[in-house]
Structures are given as C-alpha cells and as structure tokens.
Write an enzyme that holds these catalytic residues in place. Structure first.
Site, PDB file in Angstrom:
ATOM      1  CG  LEU A   9      -2.214  -0.832   1.037  1.00  0.00           C
ATOM      2  CD1 LEU A   9      -3.090  -0.696   2.282  1.00  0.00           C
ATOM      3  CD2 LEU A   9      -3.011  -0.423  -0.194  1.00  0.00           C
ATOM      4  NE  ARG A  10       4.750   0.387  -3.651  1.00  0.00           N
ATOM      5  CZ  ARG A  10       5.511  -0.689  -3.753  1.00  0.00           C
ATOM      6  NH1 ARG A  10       6.129  -1.196  -2.688  1.00  0.00           N
ATOM      7  NH2 ARG A  10       5.686  -1.263  -4.914  1.00  0.00           N
ATOM      8  CG  HIS A  64      10.897 -11.954  -0.357  1.00  0.00           C
ATOM      9  ND1 HIS A  64      10.152 -11.169  -1.206  1.00  0.00           N
ATOM     10  CD2 HIS A  64      12.103 -12.088  -0.946  1.00  0.00           C
ATOM     11  CE1 HIS A  64      10.878 -10.858  -2.269  1.00  0.00           C
ATOM     12  NE2 HIS A  64      12.079 -11.393  -2.123  1.00  0.00           N
ATOM     13  CG  ASP A  71       3.969  -9.292  -4.819  1.00  0.00           C
ATOM     14  OD1 ASP A  71       4.028  -8.322  -4.045  1.00  0.00           O
ATOM     15  OD2 ASP A  71       4.978  -9.852  -5.275  1.00  0.00           O
ATOM     16  N   GLY A 124       7.576  -4.740 -10.040  1.00  0.00           N
ATOM     17  CA  GLY A 124       6.233  -4.635  -9.452  1.00  0.00           C
ATOM     18  C   GLY A 124       5.132  -4.439 -10.467  1.00  0.00           C
TER      19      GLY A 124
HETATM   20  O1  DOR Z   1       7.828  -7.160  -7.662  1.00  0.00           O
HETATM   21  C1  DOR Z   1       7.924  -6.936  -6.461  1.00  0.00           C
HETATM   22  N1  DOR Z   1       7.689  -5.706  -5.951  1.00  0.00           N
HETATM   23  N2  DOR Z   1       8.290  -7.927  -5.615  1.00  0.00           N
HETATM   24  C2  DOR Z   1       8.562  -7.703  -4.306  1.00  0.00           C
HETATM   25  O2  DOR Z   1       8.899  -8.640  -3.619  1.00  0.00           O
HETATM   26  C3  DOR Z   1       8.491  -6.344  -3.751  1.00  0.00           C
HETATM   27  C4  DOR Z   1       7.579  -5.509  -4.541  1.00  0.00           C
HETATM   28  C5  DOR Z   1       7.665  -4.038  -4.213  1.00  0.00           C
HETATM   29  O3  DOR Z   1       7.611  -3.690  -3.028  1.00  0.00           O
HETATM   30  O4  DOR Z   1       7.714  -3.233  -5.152  1.00  0.00           O
END
Ligand code: DOR
Length: 427
Positions: free
Chosen positions: A65-66, A181, A307, A326
């Site tokens: 969610l950042r 992880h 994810d 991501g």
């Molecule tokens: O693709 C990913 N993005 N894998 C992860 O484990 C972390 C995540 C991120 O926080 O951007």
C-alpha cells in the site's frame, strides 16, 4: 441502509449448505438472512444479481500500500479504492514502507489512516527484523498485542538462517505466522528477469529458479526445526511448489500463495522490453505457469494473492534494467482467476474462491471469508458474462503498470459491499 441481493448464485467456501441460488438480506452491516425468495422490506435497496455470482468479500494476503513513505506510488485511500474495484473487502499490507512497519506505532498509524481514509478493511503484516535490516528481531509480543498476526521482511529474505530460526521459534509462541520472501540475494542480485533462453536472447541478466528454490528449501527445513507454521509468499517455480507439496505430505503446517501473473504469463512477455513485465519473483517458463495452476488445483497452493506492487509512471518508464519490480494487480486478479483458472484450466470455482477468501483469512487469523447469517455483510458480486479489456488508465490504483494492458478478460466485479456498504459498483 438495508440491502437485498436477489437471485445470485452463491459460491460460499466453508458453508456447503449455503451455496447456489439464494438471496441475501443485509441489515445494519450484517447478513440478516440467507434464503430463497426473500422479500425486500420498506426502504430496502435491491440489487438484482441474476446470472451473477455472489462471493464472500475477497481477501488479499499480499498488497503493497506504500503508506507511510511512498504515497506518490500509492496510499491507503487509493489502494483500498482499487481493492474494492477488484472485489476485495480485506487486504493485508506488506511492511516495506518508509519507515518500515516494524513497531507498534507504525502499525497503529496504518490502522488509523485506514479507518479514516480506507473504504475497506486493512490489516498489516509487520517486519521480522527491525528496519527490515536482517539483523535484529522485532518486538513480537508488542506487535501481537497491537493486533499483528503475520510477520515478513517481504521484498527481502532474512538471510541469516540462525535469525530466521529464532524468528520462527518465537513467532510460534504467540502465535504469529512468518511469511517467507524466498530469494537468495546472492543469486538474484542484479537480475532483471527469469534466467533462461529468453534472458539470453534479450541480453538481460537472469534470476535463476534456484534463487527461490534454495530459499524455499531452507525455510521449510527451518520451520520443521522450529516446529513452526510458515507461509511462503509468491511462489513462482515448479521446484518451489514441489518442495511445498512434499513438505505438506510430511504433515508440516506450511502454506503457499501464487499470484495471477505467475499462473498466467511466461517470460516470453518480456520480449519487447516492456517494463510492466518486470516483477520479483520474475515471470517464469511454461512449465512453471502450469505448476502454479496444478498447485492451486490440487490444494498445495491454498491462496491466490496479488502482490500488488504499484510504482509511479516515471519509475516504470525507464530502460528495463533500471525500472523497479512490481505489477499493479488488485484490479485484474479475480477476472484473471476466473478467465485462466476456471474457464481455461477448468478448476472448480469453489477452489478458486476459497483461495481468495477463507484460506488467506485463516493465515491472517481472521474469522472472515465466508457468508453466514449474523456475520459481516462483506461480499462481492461478480458478473461472469461480462467481457472487458484491461485499461490501466481506468485503474483506481495510482500504479498503472500491468502486463495485462489491452488483454480481454471474461468476468468482472459488478459490486463490492463492505460491512453492508456499497464501496464499488460497476457503471
Ligand atoms: O515485484 C515486487 N515488488 N516484488 C517484491 O517482492 C516487492 C515488490 C515491491 O515492493 O515493489
């Protein structure tokens, strides 16, 4: 407001007798009645769910969610709106924020912001180690008291095997579940995509399947040693899923999740260097995609998790090796599960919906994910007849990067109801 959901087809894991064509009456945020031919009282809003499915509100075990710290990528308000559009009524956020969610005050911050600006329920995983630095364990008792039930340094592996062993041992006492992880950084560092024929062809540095599989094997062995529960995040390779299957056959309480992108796409998507395909773990090969599908089908993989990892456009619009990992996953997940797993691979809808509701809820130690009288009225109405094209600019998430842009999917969330409130409706 009271609501009557009429003529829907209930897919309701955990309640075998409450499946099929049934109406639901919602009063004051709860399900007052489930039955046939229910009547709407005065002032009751009616939703006609004819030829649609009704699921318990979906639960996503793995969302970035950042907030706090990277609100330009996503915040709790935008992330929960995106989740509601994707049919989710509970999401679990990962602690790789800034500061990381490694103590009670950050947990409480997330909870308060979610209460104030979120449209659905947000729970959080906290870190295993302070600052996600892999050196010192967090204050588990304090975090447990603050309501945390899962711990992970997601984004990174806890490299020190001794520390991971202790984490598993202590976590079991509360109980907290450790989410692994699984990635040996020494093997994956500097890699951009799956290591194989395609990475060689493209001249991109590869991440071998072994980077994940060695870590999965280690963590399974450590969980056995510690007699602890373990959940394996975003599994992506045939070997990892086989290791999990073998561990479960031996009776170990270990669970795993896969993402929609891993059960749908291969590393061939990277040809063209589109950074929307850059994700960690990376998209793998055909046999791995099939292993993810088979894992869900036979129950080895009990959870589908997005994810969801949103990034800003300017970050993704770079050359491949400089773009972050991501995919924005919340708004396509259930349609991908329906299109790929149910329509294409013929996996029963009940299995798929359990992997998106009751199974992740159990890992989060939440008593949700099923529809029952007197239970919370959180549910998802899904129209299986609607064909639509993924249009990232329509995403409610701030993260618009998806390898599914332009793809036609079958089936779409038409309404999401959280505690009796309509939090999303397709127009
Ligand atoms: O693709 C990913 N993005 N894998 C992860 O484990 C972390 C995540 C991120 O926080 O951007």
């Amino acid at each position: 407001m009271n609501l009557l959901i009429k003529n829907g087809d209930l897919v309701n894991p955990g309640k075998p007798k409450l499946n099929g064509k049934l109406d639901l009456l919602v009063k004051q945020g709860k399900i007052a009645k489930i039955g046939e031919n229910l009547k709407a009282g005065k002032g009751c809003q009616v939703i006609d769910a004819t030829r649609q499915y009704v699921f318990p509100g979906l639960v996503d075990l793995h969302v970035h969610l950042r907030e706090p710290g990277h609100e330009y990528k996503e915040d709790i308000a935008s992330g929960t709106k995106a989740a509601a559009r994707g049919g989710f009524t509970t999401i679990n956020c990962m602690p790789n924020t800034e500061p990381p969610i490694d103590n009670r005050s950050v947990v409480e911050f997330v909870r308060e912001v979610a209460k104030a600006s979120g449209v659905i329920r947000v729970v959080t995983t906290a870190c295993i180690t302070k600052g996600r630095a892999g050196k010192e364990l967090v204050e588990m008792a304090d975090l447990y008291e603050a309501g945390v039930r899962t711990l992970s340094d997601d984004g990174d592996m806890v490299e020190d095997a001794h520390l991971m062993r202790r984490a598993l041992e202590y976590a079991g006492m509360f109980p907290l579940t450790i989410i692994s992880h699984a990635e040996v950084a020494g093997l994956s560092r500097g890699g951009d995509m799956n290591e194989g024929f395609v990475s060689t062809k493209l001249g991109l540095k590869g991440i071998p399947a072994a980077a994940e599989e060695i870590a999965v094997a280690r963590d399974i062995r450590l969980a056995e040693l510690a007699k602890a529960r373990l959940h394996l995040a975003h599994l992506s390779t045939t070997g990892s899923i086989e290791l999990l299957r073998t561990a479960q056959k031996r009776g170990l309480p270990i669970t795993g999740e896969v993402t929609p992108h891993h059960f749908t796409l291969t590393d061939e998507e990277t040809v063209g260097y589109d950074t929307s395909t850059k994700v960690n773990p990376p998209l793998r090969e055909r046999q791995d995609v099939l292993a993810c599908v088979r894992g869900i089908e036979d129950g080895t993989i009990s959870c589908i998790a997005t994810d969801h990892a949103p990034h800003a456009g300017f970050e993704k619009e770079r050359e491949y090796s400089r773009a972050p990992f991501g995919i924005s996953g919340l708004e396509t997940a259930v349609s991908l599960a329906f299109t790929e797993l149910h329509l294409k691979h013929k996996i029963p809808l009940a299995t798929i919906i359990a992997a998106l509701t009751i199974n992740p809820a159990r890992i989060l130690a939440l008593d949700i994910g099923t529809l029952a009288e007197n239970g919370p009225a959180s549910l998802t109405i899904f129209d299986p007849n609607l064909k639509w094209r993924v249009e990232p600019s329509a995403f409610l998430s701030k993260g618009k990067s998806t390898p599914f842009a332009g793809r036609e999917l079958t089936g779409r969330v038409s309404s999401t109801i959280y505690n009796g409130r309509l939090v999303y409706q397709f127009d």
